[in-house]
Write an enzyme that holds these catalytic residues in place. Sequence first.
Site, PDB file in Angstrom:
ATOM      1  N   ASN A  40      -8.723   4.006   2.469  1.00 55.83           N
ATOM      2  CA  ASN A  40      -9.425   3.017   2.516  1.00 55.83           C
ATOM      3  C   ASN A  40      -8.887   1.455   2.395  1.00 55.83           C
ATOM      4  OD1 ASN A  40     -12.097   4.319   2.685  1.00 55.83           O
ATOM      5  ND2 ASN A  40     -12.005   4.819   0.715  1.00 55.83           N
ATOM      6  N   GLU A  41      -7.663   1.546   1.752  1.00 51.54           N
ATOM      7  CA  GLU A  41      -6.862   0.624   1.779  1.00 51.54           C
ATOM      8  C   GLU A  41      -6.389   0.171   3.117  1.00 51.54           C
ATOM      9  OE1 GLU A  41      -4.253   0.250  -2.506  1.00 51.54           O
ATOM     10  OE2 GLU A  41      -3.381   0.893  -0.795  1.00 51.54           O
ATOM     11  N   LEU A  42      -5.915   1.198   3.711  1.00 53.41           N
ATOM     12  CA  LEU A  42      -5.340   1.150   5.275  1.00 53.41           C
ATOM     13  C   LEU A  42      -6.344   0.332   6.180  1.00 53.41           C
ATOM     14  CD1 LEU A  42      -3.059   1.715   7.097  1.00 53.41           C
ATOM     15  CD2 LEU A  42      -3.895   4.100   7.343  1.00 53.41           C
ATOM     16  N   SER A  92       0.808  -1.131   0.030  1.00 55.06           N
ATOM     17  CA  SER A  92       0.027  -0.176   0.213  1.00 55.06           C
ATOM     18  C   SER A  92       0.780   1.217   0.021  1.00 55.06           C
ATOM     19  CB  SER A  92      -0.948  -0.046   1.236  1.00 55.06           C
ATOM     20  OG  SER A  92      -1.771   1.124   1.155  1.00 55.06           O
ATOM     21  N   ILE A 113      -6.817  -3.152   5.513  1.00 51.06           N
ATOM     22  CA  ILE A 113      -5.658  -3.763   5.777  1.00 51.06           C
ATOM     23  C   ILE A 113      -5.686  -3.707   7.640  1.00 51.06           C
ATOM     24  CG2 ILE A 113      -3.082  -3.745   6.451  1.00 51.06           C
ATOM     25  CD1 ILE A 113      -3.019  -2.093   3.638  1.00 51.06           C
TER      26      ILE A 113
END
Length: 202
Positions: free
Chosen positions: A91-93, A23, A96
């Site tokens: 949003n990825e974070l 990421s 995750i």
Amino acid sequence: MASSSSASNSQYCPRWKYDVFLSFRGDDTWNNFTSHLYKGFKNRGIATFLDDERLEDGDSISEELVQAIEESQVAVIVFSKNYAKSSWCSNELVKIMECKEKENRQTVIPVFYYVDPSHVRYQSESFAEAFAKHESRYKDDVEGMQKVQGWRNALTTAADLKGHDIHDGINQSMKIDQIVDHISSKCRKSARFYLICKMLWE
């Protein structure tokens, strides 16, 4: 009965599709640190999911990325000056960190690329600027503000994890080698553990 036992215990020895999910904010790090890190993983045979299109202007990540995060053993997050400006990265974070806390139990490794971990943890400096814009955008949207708070929470939690600092005076090639060595060792141990589990439960 044996089949049921095998199925119920398979969750304790997962077989990941990817070793690493990367990421990062493409504009900040792809042409320098992240591309070299990715090459290091590739050269060591570490299966790495990389979103090479990096459609970071969207408000939500794709189902493909959600699945890739869920199927990755390790998530490496490269925090850079403009990371929090991207809704996509944020949003990825969140995804995750959700996977880390749930049954997936991924390992999450933050890399602080020319940012102080405290800036990430407390959303100060460039991170404060990013959130001022996010909150201005969603000021009349309750769900939007809840999403922004989720981004804050994920940043704070991730910044508390053990990671790597990249700044002036640091040999980046040596640091990349350290990260690659660490993940390579972890993946080998995981592969051995999986084979042992498979023999026990088959």
